[in-house]
Design a protein around this motif. Sequence first.
Motif, PDB file in Angstrom:
ATOM      1  N   CYS A  19      -9.166  -3.985  -7.076  1.00 13.13           N
ATOM      2  CA  CYS A  19      -8.212  -4.458  -6.074  1.00 13.13           C
ATOM      3  C   CYS A  19      -6.846  -3.850  -6.247  1.00 13.13           C
ATOM      4  N   THR A  21      -6.315  -0.627  -7.645  1.00 14.37           N
ATOM      5  CA  THR A  21      -6.381   0.783  -7.922  1.00 14.37           C
ATOM      6  C   THR A  21      -5.646   1.574  -6.879  1.00 14.37           C
ATOM      7  N   THR A  22      -5.241   2.764  -7.236  1.00 12.92           N
ATOM      8  CA  THR A  22      -4.537   3.599  -6.281  1.00 12.92           C
ATOM      9  C   THR A  22      -5.494   4.325  -5.362  1.00 12.92           C
ATOM     10  N   SER A  24      -7.965   4.527  -2.418  1.00 10.76           N
ATOM     11  CA  SER A  24      -8.157   3.722  -1.231  1.00 10.76           C
ATOM     12  C   SER A  24      -9.566   3.182  -1.222  1.00 10.76           C
ATOM     13  N   SER A  25      -9.702   1.914  -0.906  1.00  4.18           N
ATOM     14  CA  SER A  25     -11.031   1.356  -0.814  1.00  4.18           C
ATOM     15  C   SER A  25     -11.449   1.300   0.631  1.00  4.18           C
ATOM     16  N   ASP A  51      -3.477   0.823 -13.676  1.00  4.74           N
ATOM     17  CA  ASP A  51      -3.489  -0.381 -12.875  1.00  4.74           C
ATOM     18  C   ASP A  51      -3.985  -1.581 -13.662  1.00  4.74           C
ATOM     19  N   SER A 152      -4.769   5.273   0.518  1.00  7.05           N
ATOM     20  CA  SER A 152      -3.772   4.732  -0.403  1.00  7.05           C
ATOM     21  C   SER A 152      -3.262   5.782  -1.385  1.00  7.05           C
ATOM     22  N   TYR A 196       1.747  -0.854   2.141  1.00 11.92           N
ATOM     23  CA  TYR A 196       0.808  -0.494   1.083  1.00 11.92           C
ATOM     24  C   TYR A 196       1.097  -1.254  -0.217  1.00 11.92           C
ATOM     25  N   GLN A 211       2.438   1.947  -7.423  1.00  8.08           N
ATOM     26  CA  GLN A 211       1.083   2.164  -6.944  1.00  8.08           C
ATOM     27  C   GLN A 211       1.053   1.841  -5.460  1.00  8.08           C
ATOM     28  N   ARG A 213      -1.765   0.108  -2.328  1.00  9.40           N
ATOM     29  CA  ARG A 213      -3.075  -0.435  -1.985  1.00  9.40           C
ATOM     30  C   ARG A 213      -2.987  -1.162  -0.657  1.00  9.40           C
TER      31      ARG A 213
END
Length: 332
Positions: A19, A21-22, A24-25, A51, A152, A196, A211, A213
């Motif tokens: 959740c 992390t840099t 992109s999900s 992270d 992201s 972000y 970071q 996200r």
Amino acid sequence: MTLSRLLAAAFSILALAGCGTTESSAPAGGTPPAETADAKPATEATPPASDKAEVKDAEPAPVATAQAPTIKEASGPLPVSAKERLTDQDVKALLESVENKRAAFEAALDEKLKNSTIRDARGEVNTNEFFDDLQDQVKRARERFSPNYSASSEVLSLLQFATRLDAWASTQPAGFQGSREWGPLAADFRRLSAAYNSSLLRPGQKALGDQARRLNDAELVTVAASVEKNMDAFRNAYDGALAANANLTPASRKTAIQNVDAVKNSARALNTALGKEQKGIAEANALLKGSAVMIDTTLKLPPDSSAAKAWAPVREDLSKVALAYEATVGSK
């Protein structure tokens, strides 16, 4: 409930797997697009910071030792605030605006400034070369952003460029040639940073630190639906935990279950709003505020209990809802 316990329980976004992390999900089935063939690495782009969050979980106490707090027993509304999030279309428009204002700012600068040197902790770089790389990074972010990929990582690199540019612009004399164009561009960069959940360009904001996200629209819809679905399993397990607590009166147990049902109803309302392509700000606020007391309650559950295990996926989904709406938690 203290701020630290609330953060430790649900809104410490970095502590959740994947959740903070840099990278992109994307929603289920979504994958980031391949790098474009002509993409050029950003000049002196710094690798994203670790992270791993330094957040200590509160020590849970057995549920039988204390009466579970309820919304009605809280000393007042918890200051959890969801902000108006940018939709996917809003982000696309913002990135386009950044490019237009970047071009206007560069064009407005006099030749002396364009051929000067940007000096900072990372070293020195020719201003013209810096602007070329900035332009490339804006293009890369715009090309890679899609409904299935929030870009992201690309936006993080862009914000790192913007941070250096902001520092450089602040060293120029008041009213320098191009200052009028810089103001609107700087405002767009800060808006992008907020969208972000990054603290870059937003002094005093912890957020995700250096970071970035974001949850895109489809991912938010999936997460909101998951909250509603997982509340059923939690309700059953939690009801059993309450029944085993001899210190609870029937009225307190009933109120506690009503609070669980209120959270599920708020999740359903958010799903309905998103299904109608509404932004769902009021619904997200109701969900996060109602969930805050439940978060405090679950901290008192034995960590190996069925109720605590059933709450874990709900907690993770709630943290993503908080992330999507740039939720902030203030002190009472």
